[in-house]
Design a protein around this motif. Sequence first.
Motif, mmCIF file in Angstrom:
data_model
loop_
_atom_site.group_PDB
_atom_site.id
_atom_site.type_symbol
_atom_site.label_atom_id
_atom_site.label_comp_id
_atom_site.label_asym_id
_atom_site.label_seq_id
_atom_site.Cartn_x
_atom_site.Cartn_y
_atom_site.Cartn_z
ATOM 1 N N GLU A 134 0.812 -1.218 0.000
ATOM 2 C CA GLU A 134 0.000 0.000 0.000
ATOM 3 C C GLU A 134 0.848 1.271 0.000
ATOM 4 O O GLU A 134 0.511 2.253 0.681
ATOM 5 C CB GLU A 134 -0.951 -0.002 1.200
ATOM 6 C CG GLU A 134 -1.945 -1.149 1.186
ATOM 7 C CD GLU A 134 -2.879 -1.115 -0.010
ATOM 8 O OE1 GLU A 134 -3.838 -0.336 0.016
ATOM 9 O OE2 GLU A 134 -2.636 -1.867 -0.981
ATOM 10 N N VAL B 227 -5.417 3.169 6.211
ATOM 11 C CA VAL B 227 -4.682 2.269 5.317
ATOM 12 C C VAL B 227 -4.982 0.813 5.683
ATOM 13 O O VAL B 227 -5.174 -0.042 4.816
ATOM 14 C CB VAL B 227 -3.175 2.551 5.369
ATOM 15 C CG1 VAL B 227 -2.396 1.527 4.546
ATOM 16 C CG2 VAL B 227 -2.877 3.958 4.875
ATOM 17 N N PHE C 230 -6.776 -1.737 3.141
ATOM 18 C CA PHE C 230 -6.081 -2.960 2.744
ATOM 19 C C PHE C 230 -6.931 -4.196 3.044
ATOM 20 O O PHE C 230 -6.970 -5.148 2.253
ATOM 21 C CB PHE C 230 -4.728 -3.047 3.446
ATOM 22 C CG PHE C 230 -3.886 -4.199 2.985
ATOM 23 C CD1 PHE C 230 -3.585 -4.367 1.639
ATOM 24 C CD2 PHE C 230 -3.384 -5.119 3.885
ATOM 25 C CE1 PHE C 230 -2.808 -5.438 1.202
ATOM 26 C CE2 PHE C 230 -2.601 -6.179 3.462
ATOM 27 C CZ PHE C 230 -2.315 -6.345 2.113
#
Length: 405
Positions: A212, A238, A242
């Motif tokens: 990422e 994040v 993800f």
Amino acid sequence: MSSRLLNLSARRPIFPRGLVKPTQRFNSSATDNLAKTALYDLHVEYGGKMVPYAGFSMPVLYKDQTHIESHNWVREKAGLFDVSHMLQHRISGTNATRLLEKITPSDVKGLKPFTSTLSVLLNEQGGIIDDTIISKHGENDFYVVTNAGCRDKDLAFIKNEIDAIGSGIKHEIITGGLLALQGPEAAKVLQKFTNYDLNQIKFGESAFVDLEGDKYHVARGGYTGEDGFEVSITNDKVAQDFAYKLLEVDSVKPIGLAARDSLRLEAGMCLYGHELSEEITPVASALTWVIGKSRRSADDEIAFNGKSVILDQIATKKTNLRVGLTVKGPAARDGAEIFAAGEHDKPIGIVTSGSLSPTLKVNIGMGYVPRKYAKAGTQVEVLVRGKFRPGEIQKLPFVKPNYFR
């Protein structure tokens, strides 16, 4: 060490601290003050049945999945677990190794960089304050994961031990998401999201991996007995983004606490408050292997907490032992009494965890019995729902691990 658990001579079951009565793991009293992990919104969107667990709102199951289906999915494909409720630490500084070798019996100094070990935090009597994973990143630089349910006492314990040393230790709490991707297809799935060759990371090893757009800590291991990874992503958004991407892969499903418990039981892994407590030592819990060989010597530079008690138990073999067992009839839950076959006057031990094994399709459990009854194949009886049920001591784990070595 107290004999409350290990001297099972009373008619009533005797429970370790933290197990005052048989627990209902996932049916704790509701509270308005539950914490939420970085993946909370994802759980709700996927139909997670949210329950209080270790102070957090956590999914026990997801819609359109039974417990058995969830369990089998992890054994056959890949399951995504939210373990962000676990407490992640970074312990560094000139005395970091000294601290960890004081509070655990592991050979921390001997760990190679980016390798890890299961270990236990010990009190002065050799009892287990918590179980933990210690990953070494460099000399005097460690990543440590402990249990959410032990958060307050762990933090107080570590602070007191740091204060006793006085200087040269930096203790930081790592926030964000911690995702466990588990199952035989876990590596294939995770490899889709990085150019890093995950075959370089064997079981018990870790690395900072490109994911990422940044590097995040990826450790190969888990709590299921399957191959898998625990990915620490320090940014909440994040981490959630993800997780959504992982779940877009056909072979991945979100998995909750119910399957996590049956998977770890099949793998013969301890659950704190059940198999482990402050009154149980690594010797009794069949975790003697976490005690480094170099740590057992009188010449070892640092004496770990409870060393004399633990070494005496190794030498004299006078503790009861954690064992596996199978039981006919209804599953024997934690708190069920274990009796010698045909001898119903008093219990010899106690069940600490038990459920149906979805993989083996038999009722399995773990518990504590005197050493003379601990050999695999020993016949016992377990009092379940007011009746004595035939049982047999089994070698752990129940299901052969599928680790990538």
